[in-house]
Design a protein around this motif. Structure first.
Motif, PDB file in Angstrom:
ATOM      1  N   ILE A  86      -0.550   1.182  -3.075  1.00 37.32           N
ATOM      2  CA  ILE A  86       0.277   1.591  -1.936  1.00 37.32           C
ATOM      3  C   ILE A  86      -0.068   0.734  -0.723  1.00 37.32           C
ATOM      4  O   ILE A  86       0.819   0.253  -0.003  1.00 37.32           O
ATOM      5  N   LEU A  87      -1.358   0.511  -0.494  1.00 36.25           N
ATOM      6  CA  LEU A  87      -1.779  -0.331   0.633  1.00 36.25           C
ATOM      7  C   LEU A  87      -1.283  -1.757   0.457  1.00 36.25           C
ATOM      8  O   LEU A  87      -0.842  -2.397   1.427  1.00 36.25           O
ATOM      9  N   GLN A  88      -1.330  -2.272  -0.764  1.00 31.80           N
ATOM     10  CA  GLN A  88      -0.836  -3.632  -1.021  1.00 31.80           C
ATOM     11  C   GLN A  88       0.658  -3.741  -0.738  1.00 31.80           C
ATOM     12  O   GLN A  88       1.133  -4.778  -0.270  1.00 31.80           O
ATOM     13  N   ASN A  89       1.389  -2.665  -0.973  1.00 35.52           N
ATOM     14  CA  ASN A  89       2.813  -2.666  -0.661  1.00 35.52           C
ATOM     15  C   ASN A  89       3.043  -2.771   0.850  1.00 35.52           C
ATOM     16  O   ASN A  89       3.973  -3.445   1.289  1.00 35.52           O
ATOM     17  N   TYR A  90       2.186  -2.120   1.646  1.00 29.28           N
ATOM     18  CA  TYR A  90       2.331  -2.244   3.102  1.00 29.28           C
ATOM     19  C   TYR A  90       2.075  -3.680   3.555  1.00 29.28           C
ATOM     20  O   TYR A  90       2.753  -4.175   4.460  1.00 29.28           O
ATOM     21  N   VAL A  91       1.138  -4.357   2.917  1.00 24.78           N
ATOM     22  CA  VAL A  91       0.905  -5.768   3.236  1.00 24.78           C
ATOM     23  C   VAL A  91       2.153  -6.576   2.923  1.00 24.78           C
ATOM     24  O   VAL A  91       2.576  -7.428   3.708  1.00 24.78           O
ATOM     25  N   LYS A  92       2.770  -6.281   1.775  1.00 31.34           N
ATOM     26  CA  LYS A  92       3.975  -7.003   1.363  1.00 31.34           C
ATOM     27  C   LYS A  92       5.121  -6.779   2.352  1.00 31.34           C
ATOM     28  O   LYS A  92       5.829  -7.708   2.719  1.00 31.34           O
ATOM     29  N   VAL A  93       5.288  -5.542   2.820  1.00 27.51           N
ATOM     30  CA  VAL A  93       6.405  -5.198   3.700  1.00 27.51           C
ATOM     31  C   VAL A  93       6.126  -5.559   5.158  1.00 27.51           C
ATOM     32  O   VAL A  93       6.989  -6.094   5.851  1.00 27.51           O
ATOM     33  N   LEU A  94       4.913  -5.246   5.627  1.00 20.59           N
ATOM     34  CA  LEU A  94       4.594  -5.406   7.051  1.00 20.59           C
ATOM     35  C   LEU A  94       3.708  -6.603   7.373  1.00 20.59           C
ATOM     36  O   LEU A  94       3.541  -6.954   8.530  1.00 20.59           O
ATOM     37  N   GLY A  95       3.077  -7.157   6.348  1.00 23.09           N
ATOM     38  CA  GLY A  95       2.148  -8.261   6.585  1.00 23.09           C
ATOM     39  C   GLY A  95       0.740  -7.786   6.917  1.00 23.09           C
ATOM     40  O   GLY A  95      -0.144  -8.599   7.163  1.00 23.09           O
ATOM     41  N   LEU A  96       0.521  -6.477   6.915  1.00 29.10           N
ATOM     42  CA  LEU A  96      -0.791  -5.900   7.205  1.00 29.10           C
ATOM     43  C   LEU A  96      -0.821  -4.456   6.731  1.00 29.10           C
ATOM     44  O   LEU A  96       0.218  -3.874   6.427  1.00 29.10           O
ATOM     45  N   HIS A 115       7.930   8.884   3.796  1.00 30.54           N
ATOM     46  CA  HIS A 115       8.465   7.803   4.624  1.00 30.54           C
ATOM     47  C   HIS A 115       9.586   7.071   3.906  1.00 30.54           C
ATOM     48  O   HIS A 115      10.610   6.733   4.501  1.00 30.54           O
ATOM     49  N   ALA A 116       9.426   6.864   2.600  1.00 30.95           N
ATOM     50  CA  ALA A 116      10.440   6.144   1.827  1.00 30.95           C
ATOM     51  C   ALA A 116      11.694   6.985   1.601  1.00 30.95           C
ATOM     52  O   ALA A 116      12.795   6.439   1.502  1.00 30.95           O
ATOM     53  N   ALA A 117      11.534   8.295   1.519  1.00 35.37           N
ATOM     54  CA  ALA A 117      12.656   9.159   1.140  1.00 35.37           C
ATOM     55  C   ALA A 117      13.474   9.688   2.310  1.00 35.37           C
ATOM     56  O   ALA A 117      14.681   9.907   2.167  1.00 35.37           O
ATOM     57  N   LEU A 118      12.849   9.914   3.447  1.00 38.40           N
ATOM     58  CA  LEU A 118      13.518  10.618   4.542  1.00 38.40           C
ATOM     59  C   LEU A 118      14.466   9.745   5.348  1.00 38.40           C
ATOM     60  O   LEU A 118      14.260   8.544   5.495  1.00 38.40           O
ATOM     61  N   GLY A 119      15.464  10.402   5.896  1.00 40.57           N
ATOM     62  CA  GLY A 119      16.282   9.857   6.966  1.00 40.57           C
ATOM     63  C   GLY A 119      17.167   8.679   6.652  1.00 40.57           C
ATOM     64  O   GLY A 119      17.668   8.036   7.570  1.00 40.57           O
ATOM     65  N   LYS A 120      17.407   8.372   5.387  1.00 42.59           N
ATOM     66  CA  LYS A 120      18.233   7.202   5.072  1.00 42.59           C
ATOM     67  C   LYS A 120      19.632   7.308   5.667  1.00 42.59           C
ATOM     68  O   LYS A 120      20.220   6.303   6.057  1.00 42.59           O
ATOM     69  N   SER A 121      20.152   8.519   5.760  1.00 42.72           N
ATOM     70  CA  SER A 121      21.499   8.697   6.298  1.00 42.72           C
ATOM     71  C   SER A 121      21.577   8.363   7.790  1.00 42.72           C
ATOM     72  O   SER A 121      22.659   8.146   8.324  1.00 42.72           O
ATOM     73  N   LEU A 122      20.426   8.313   8.446  1.00 46.30           N
ATOM     74  CA  LEU A 122      20.386   8.050   9.889  1.00 46.30           C
ATOM     75  C   LEU A 122      20.338   6.568  10.213  1.00 46.30           C
ATOM     76  O   LEU A 122      20.654   6.171  11.328  1.00 46.30           O
ATOM     77  N   GLY A 123      19.880   5.761   9.278  1.00 42.35           N
ATOM     78  CA  GLY A 123      19.666   4.348   9.522  1.00 42.35           C
ATOM     79  C   GLY A 123      18.287   4.100  10.098  1.00 42.35           C
ATOM     80  O   GLY A 123      17.682   4.980  10.723  1.00 42.35           O
ATOM     81  N   PHE A 151      -2.543   3.935   7.794  1.00 43.17           N
ATOM     82  CA  PHE A 151      -2.470   3.975   6.332  1.00 43.17           C
ATOM     83  C   PHE A 151      -3.826   3.704   5.695  1.00 43.17           C
ATOM     84  O   PHE A 151      -4.167   4.309   4.673  1.00 43.17           O
ATOM     85  N   ALA A 152      -4.604   2.820   6.287  1.00 41.68           N
ATOM     86  CA  ALA A 152      -5.948   2.558   5.761  1.00 41.68           C
ATOM     87  C   ALA A 152      -6.799   3.818   5.833  1.00 41.68           C
ATOM     88  O   ALA A 152      -7.480   4.174   4.868  1.00 41.68           O
ATOM     89  N   MET A 153      -6.750   4.499   6.953  1.00 44.38           N
ATOM     90  CA  MET A 153      -7.550   5.718   7.123  1.00 44.38           C
ATOM     91  C   MET A 153      -7.112   6.819   6.161  1.00 44.38           C
ATOM     92  O   MET A 153      -7.946   7.454   5.511  1.00 44.38           O
ATOM     93  N   ILE A 154      -5.814   7.031   6.066  1.00 39.78           N
ATOM     94  CA  ILE A 154      -5.323   8.115   5.215  1.00 39.78           C
ATOM     95  C   ILE A 154      -5.511   7.781   3.735  1.00 39.78           C
ATOM     96  O   ILE A 154      -5.521   8.666   2.894  1.00 39.78           O
ATOM     97  N   SER A 155      -5.717   6.501   3.425  1.00 38.30           N
ATOM     98  CA  SER A 155      -5.914   6.088   2.028  1.00 38.30           C
ATOM     99  C   SER A 155      -7.160   6.699   1.414  1.00 38.30           C
ATOM    100  O   SER A 155      -7.299   6.721   0.190  1.00 38.30           O
ATOM    101  N   GLN A 156      -8.065   7.197   2.254  1.00 37.52           N
ATOM    102  CA  GLN A 156      -9.268   7.842   1.728  1.00 37.52           C
ATOM    103  C   GLN A 156      -8.909   9.053   0.874  1.00 37.52           C
ATOM    104  O   GLN A 156      -9.690   9.461   0.009  1.00 37.52           O
TER     105      GLN A 156
END
Length: 184
Positions: free
Chosen positions: A19-29, A51-59, A34-39
């Protein structure tokens, strides 16, 4: 100073690392949040999935605006800094618009209606009037979108509470902003 460790990807539990590696891919860091909550791999997965599922209808732009507003309401400097950065970099939101977002408004009329509603939900912890729902409906939002506005606002509360509790250090790439509540 952050109250708990901020692990690197390699120091994080094995279940959290993809999951953390995906954030690097998307955000560059990997943002400190996310690092803290990864514990807690379960907490990280829940946050990432929400985060991935919510609010898509809003843009994406309106979602970022809601995060900026909620950070202001809850006095979360970390989230205000992160979402101001992400709103500008990834969504092209202007500094003027994000300043208005902090108070529940937007330069975009449709987003303004969503933000006014979300602001009332956030400030009053959901204790709103029938007229508030009618107003956002009158602005063209469907019931599903109104649910998404409330869900996105509630999701922001989770991240605000986490970052306020653990005093998450603002990542160096984010502008170090302070909410008016934090300054007062």
């Amino acid at each position: 100073m952050t109250r708990i460790a901020v692990p690197t990807i390699e120091e994080a539990p094995a279940k959290s690392q993809p999951i953390l590696q995906n954030y690097v891919k998307v955000l560059g860091l990997v943002p400190n949040f996310f690092a803290m909550i990864s514990q807690s791999p379960d907490a990280l997965k829940a946050i990432a999935d929400m985060h991935a599922a919510l609010g898509k209808s809003l843009g994406h732009k309106t979602r970022e605006r809601i995060h900026v507003m909620t950070a202001e309401v809850n006095g979360c400097n970390y989230c205000l800094s992160a979402h101001t950065f992400l709103g500008g970099k990834l969504q092209g939101l202007t500094a003027e618009d994000m300043e208005l977002n902090r108070e529940g408004h937007s330069t975009d009329p449709q987003a303004d209606a969503a933000l006014q509603f979300a602001y009332k939900v956030a400030k009053n912890r959901g204790h709103i009037e029938d007229a508030d729902v009618q107003a956002v409906r009158a602005a063209g939002f469907t019931d599903a979108q109104i649910v998404d506005i409330v869900a996105e606002t509630a999701f922001s509360f989770i991240t605000n509470i986490f970052n306020n509790t653990f005093k998450t250090d603002i990542d160096s790439v984010f502008p170090p902003l302070q909410t008016k509540k934090a300054v007062a």
